[in-house]
Design an enzyme around this catalytic site. Structure first.
Site, short mmCIF file in Angstrom:
data_model
loop_
_atom_site.label_atom_id
_atom_site.label_comp_id
_atom_site.label_asym_id
_atom_site.label_seq_id
_atom_site.Cartn_x
_atom_site.Cartn_y
_atom_site.Cartn_z
N ASP A 76 0.78 -1.24 0.00
CA ASP A 76 0.00 0.00 0.00
C ASP A 76 0.82 1.30 0.00
O ASP A 76 1.78 1.42 0.75
CB ASP A 76 -0.86 0.10 1.27
CG ASP A 76 -1.50 -1.20 1.66
OD1 ASP A 76 -1.47 -2.14 0.89
OD2 ASP A 76 -2.04 -1.24 2.77
N TRP A 114 -3.61 -8.82 -4.06
CA TRP A 114 -3.02 -9.76 -3.12
C TRP A 114 -2.97 -11.16 -3.70
O TRP A 114 -1.98 -11.87 -3.56
CB TRP A 114 -3.81 -9.77 -1.80
CG TRP A 114 -3.38 -8.67 -0.87
CD1 TRP A 114 -4.08 -7.55 -0.55
CD2 TRP A 114 -2.14 -8.58 -0.14
NE1 TRP A 114 -3.36 -6.76 0.32
CE2 TRP A 114 -2.18 -7.38 0.59
CE3 TRP A 114 -1.01 -9.39 -0.06
CZ2 TRP A 114 -1.12 -6.97 1.41
CZ3 TRP A 114 0.04 -8.99 0.75
CH2 TRP A 114 -0.02 -7.79 1.47
C1 FRU Z 1 -3.72 -3.71 2.81
C2 FRU Z 1 -3.04 -4.13 4.10
C3 FRU Z 1 -3.40 -3.18 5.21
C4 FRU Z 1 -2.25 -3.33 6.15
C5 FRU Z 1 -1.09 -3.56 5.21
C6 FRU Z 1 -0.04 -4.49 5.73
O1 FRU Z 1 -3.09 -4.15 1.65
O2 FRU Z 1 -3.40 -5.45 4.42
O3 FRU Z 1 -4.64 -3.39 5.78
O4 FRU Z 1 -2.06 -2.22 6.95
O5 FRU Z 1 -1.62 -4.06 4.01
O6 FRU Z 1 1.08 -4.50 4.92
#
Ligand code: FRU
Length: 491
Positions: free
Chosen positions: A39, A305
């Site tokens: 992110d 993901w």
């Molecule tokens: C979203 C997420 C968030 C978290 C982060 C961990 O892609 O799962 O919710 O803070 O990535 O890397």
């Protein structure tokens, strides 16, 4: 004082970045210095420059204990790499500094608000407990607040998870009050966005609930963002475990834009519509900022993901971010356009007007992998399916197909260099506007972003096609009347 953990990560990055040649990375899409990114975080303006952080595991191409990588820019297009900003070096974040946001404080400091993750064994199982934390800095070095964590599960209603409680998005209102939306998960499995407020950004109280998934829009809502835009209020969320919904949402993680109204006094958000943010294959967890000239600009993780474990051998980094996109709401619809600053990197235009194609056609001056090209299909004077192939040669192709009978656009990257059985295509409905289908295509070495009809829909995807595949062709099953405007992007 920089911790050993942070110093080690900074040294590692500096040393290992040398292994990656410029041409092995995207040209104008961001990647981490080394390793894995997910992110975008802390997208903000600080001392007149744009700052952007990202979820970062510099040590490998896999997700691991999260650091915050850091870059800055004057125009949202060219970014300078800065030293890694945060490492998981405190008890409360020893297992990761998860996503969060940033703003410039009135006293000239840059404040980061993030989720600290601490794994603890409960009932024999290790769980990552999540709390909200603060760090303050000067645009390069950041010091974590000694009062961390500033929001914990004690601040949540009873029954709400202490394990799924993350991704604070902070902003400051004109009266000086700080607010943050934070994602949580209720005991019934619903994703919830909670609202917190603070006078000093260090001491917080819960003051509302903005919205929840109501059994319909996935479970945990990751990475909320909340802002007003063109007379509406927008809540962006990235729900996990969504059920499919026609061509709007595919199963699994997705990104939704909830448009509605917001009453600042009662903290009541009334949802009026739910729209997908991006119809492509790779898009998640976007975050926005407000530019000094008043534009709401969004950047997303150009990845999904589910596909994140399947990068072809030899790729030396993992994860890219999209081009920043200017947002607006027009007639109730979210509109996205690449930031206008990108246009100043356009080279000479190559144009074709109202040409008719049927057999597969190459056009002089239309080829390459780093470009900004708009193809306009005259849908009234075209018949049969119409295909644009990009990044193609004898071996490779990525295909964009418009089907005028079904009124759909299909993107297909099965010939793009991925050698694994993951999602390679998506199809979604498009509507010609005034007899035209307008496709603006941003091509980079390892990605494609498509903006349909001025940004009413977008589709983003990564490709790992050999750079030798520089071709672009046009074909119609019967005949298509098209116009093309193509610019190489030159940096
Ligand atoms: C979203 C997420 C968030 C978290 C982060 C961990 O892609 O799962 O919710 O803070 O990535 O890397």
């Amino acid at each position: 004082m920089i911790s050993n953990c942070l110093q080690k990560a900074r040294d590692f990055e500096r040393e290992h970045m040398k292994r990656i040649q410029d041409g092995e990375r995207p040209c104008y899409h961001l990647t981490g210095g080394t390793g894995w990114i997910n992110d975008p975080n802390g997208f903000s303006v600080y001392k007149g420059e744009y700052h952007l952080f990202y979820q970062y595991h510099p040590y490998s191409n896999e997700w691991g204990p999260m650091h915050w990588g850091h870059v800055k820019s004057r125009d949202l297009v060219l970014w300078d790499r800065l030293p890694i900003a945060m490492a998981p070096d405190e008890q409360y974040d020893k297992d990761g500094c998860f996503s969060g946001s940033a703003l410039e404080l009135g006293d000239g400091r840059h404040l980061l608000m993030f989720t600290g993750v601490e794994n603890k064994k409960t009932d024999g199982i290790i769980k990552g407990f999540q709390t909200q934390c603060i760090a303050v800095g000067n645009g390069i070095d950041y010091v974590k607040y000694e009062g961390n964590p500033v929001i914990t599960s004690k601040d949540l209603p009873e029954g709400v998870s202490a394990v799924d409680f993350r991704d604070p998005r902070i902003w400051q209102e004109e009266d000086g009050t700080f607010y943050a939306v934070v994602s949580g998960r209720d005991s019934d499995g619903n994703g919830v966005v909670f609202l917190f407020r603070s006078q000093d950004a260090m001491h917080w109280e819960r003051c509302g609930e903005i919205d929840r998934s109501r059994g319909k829009l996935g479970s945990m809502w990751e990475c909320p963002d909340f802002f007003s835009l063109d007379g509406k209020q927008v809540l962006l969320v990235s729900p996990m475990a969504m059920k499919p919904d026609g061509d709007k949402f595919h199963p699994g993680n997705g990104t939704a834009c909830l448009i509605g109204t917001y009453d600042r006094e009662s903290y009541r958000f009334v949802r009026q519509d739910v729209q997908p943010v991006d119809r492509g294959i790779d898009f998640y967890a976007p975050q926005t900022l407000l530019t000094p000239d008043g534009r709401r600009v969004m950047i997303g993780w150009m990845q999904s993901w589910s596909n994140s474990k399947f990068v072809p051998d030899g790729v030396k980094y993992f994860g890219q971010l999209t081009v920043p996109r200017e947002l607006s709401v027009h007639e109730g619809r979210l509109i996205q356009k690449p930031v206008r600053e990108l246009e100043s990197y356009r080279g000479k235009a190559v144009r074709y007007s109202d040409i008719v194609v049927s057999d597969e056609t190459e056009l002089e001056g239309i080829c390459g992998r780093i470009l900004d090209m708009t193809v306009c299909v005259n849908t009234e004077e075209s018949r049969g399916e119409f295909f644009i192939k990009v990044a193609c040669n004898e071996e490779y192709e990525t295909v964009i197909c418009y089907d005028p009978y079904k009124e759909t656009l299909c993107i297909d990257r099965s010939g793009s260099g991925y050698l694994c059985d993951i999602v390679h295509s998506r199809t979604f409905r498009v509507n010609p506007v005034k007899g035209e289908l307008n496709l603006r295509i941003l091509l980079d070495r390892y990605s494609i972003e498509i903006f349909v009809n001025g940004g009413i829909q977008t589709a983003s995807l990564t490709i790992y096609t050999d750079q030798k595949a520089q071709g672009i062709t046009f074909r119609s099953k019967e005949a298509a009347k098209i116009s093309i405007e193509k610019y190489d992007l030159v940096f």
